[in-house]
Design an enzyme around this catalytic site. Sequence first.
Site, PDB file in Angstrom:
ATOM      1  CB  THR A  56     -18.803   3.327 -12.556  1.00  0.00           C
ATOM      2  OG1 THR A  56     -18.251   4.125 -11.506  1.00  0.00           O
ATOM      3  CG2 THR A  56     -18.775   4.120 -13.837  1.00  0.00           C
ATOM      4  CD  GLN A  58     -20.063   5.491  -1.147  1.00  0.00           C
ATOM      5  OE1 GLN A  58     -19.419   5.028  -0.206  1.00  0.00           O
ATOM      6  NE2 GLN A  58     -19.514   5.778  -2.300  1.00  0.00           N
ATOM      7  CB  SER A  63     -19.902  -0.871  -5.202  1.00  0.00           C
ATOM      8  OG  SER A  63     -18.511  -0.987  -5.119  1.00  0.00           O
ATOM      9  CG  HIS A  70     -14.388  -1.319  -4.342  1.00  0.00           C
ATOM     10  ND1 HIS A  70     -14.591  -1.180  -5.693  1.00  0.00           N
ATOM     11  CD2 HIS A  70     -14.461  -0.076  -3.827  1.00  0.00           C
ATOM     12  CE1 HIS A  70     -14.773   0.100  -5.966  1.00  0.00           C
ATOM     13  NE2 HIS A  70     -14.697   0.791  -4.850  1.00  0.00           N
ATOM     14  CB  CYS A  87     -14.289   9.217  -8.808  1.00  0.00           C
ATOM     15  SG  CYS A  87     -14.785   7.638  -8.153  1.00  0.00           S
TER      16      CYS A  87
END
Length: 446
Positions: A119, A226, A246, A248, A372
Amino acid sequence: ISHRLTYFPCIYLIIFILCDTLFFKLPEQIQKQELGRDEPRPLYMDFQTGPLLWPYCFRNDPRVLDAMLPYQVNFYGNPHSRTHAYGWESESAMEKARKQVADLIGADPREIVFTSGATESNNMAVKGVVRFYGQKKRHVITTQTEHKCVLDSCRVLESEGFSVTYLPVQSNGLIDLELLDKSIRPDTSLVSIMTINNEIGVKQPIRDIGHLCRSRGVFFHTDGAQAVGKIPLNVTELNIDLMSISAHKIYGPKGVGALFVRRRPRVRLEPLQSGGGQERGLRSGTVPTPLAVGLGAACSIAQAEMVYDHQRVSALAQRLMHKITSQIPDVILNGDPDQRYPGCVNLSFAYVEGESLLMALKDVALSSGSACTSASLEPSYVLRAIGADEDLAHSSIRYFYYYCDYYALKCTVQSVRRWILASLLVPLWEMVQEGIDIKSIKWTQH
Ligand SMILES: *[C@@H]1O[C@H](CO)[C@@H](O)[C@H](O)[C@H]1NC(C)=O
């Protein structure tokens, strides 16, 4: 009846829970508080949202945790302290992690900026580039199906006087390259298009987009949250100028990510944060060494195991699709059937509301919609953008298959069958039986 139908003990679940408690010694109070003493824990399959680093699922990568722990405990120096050994050892761990991230995507370590997650990376890339070149270039292009943080960043830019083109996608979820080509203007500074969609799993034609942007002299940012670590992505070959990463999503810790920022041709951006000028002035604030180390370890594991993982995930997804479509009528796979990441399977079941399906499937922890946005029951804007009927938008659910195995698969299919039986009690189904046109139903908006 519905209660009995939804309670269907599953041997695998029980074995799973035993392993969990034996090997990880989860604090008992936590388990009891969250799920009640006698209930088996649901099978965790909400992996697109991100697996937990710690407990439930031994599939989460303990190797990442092993790499991180020394930096939580013994090596606690500030990586930006230049005057003592504590700082140096943290710094060298941070730089090693930076190289691991860079290696995964074919970048130079100096092109990697650590952030708090995708983000932040997306905010930084979109707002930062557009604002930096804002004197001469006032236009940015994105798609209607981007992650909320990209769309909202664009809204902010609009309020600052920039103009934004939100490209529509085709019914298969992919963008139309010709339309993109036509939308690029002389004053366009940035095109931001995600690699793999987080809701329907489609893979945009990144190579063609990169080539087009480079030839038109426009910077290309892609949200790779992703995709990085799951499919091969080489920023040099694909002409990507900025890419968000990202941790995680690839079994790393939450709270850390990275932004790739190309050096040649150089991409410049206005930093979001003011402060000490860490990360070459692009992201002030102390880099959290243990989290950065976790991201690095996750990247290097993902790189080593990508081919194997991809094959396994494909096989599982195929099996899931076959089982579900052969047993349940009116199932629709959302998004292009070929241009996709197999680990994200988004299905729509006719006549059923997503939320009631989730409740019926309570022994499988899935999520309806993106985590989200799942606080609202509004039908997905992504599904609307691909033109799905509103009733279908309400009744979709996704199955995530990254890191699930044969037994998990069996459980899911059984659960879905059970739910289909239970769905005979679902009002919507009854309405259809009574001949009411479900398209005439007014859905409440929350
Ligand atoms: C990425 O592509 C470049 C140029 O083709 C190549 O030199 C490099 O080795 C590649 N890196 C990776 C990690 O594949």
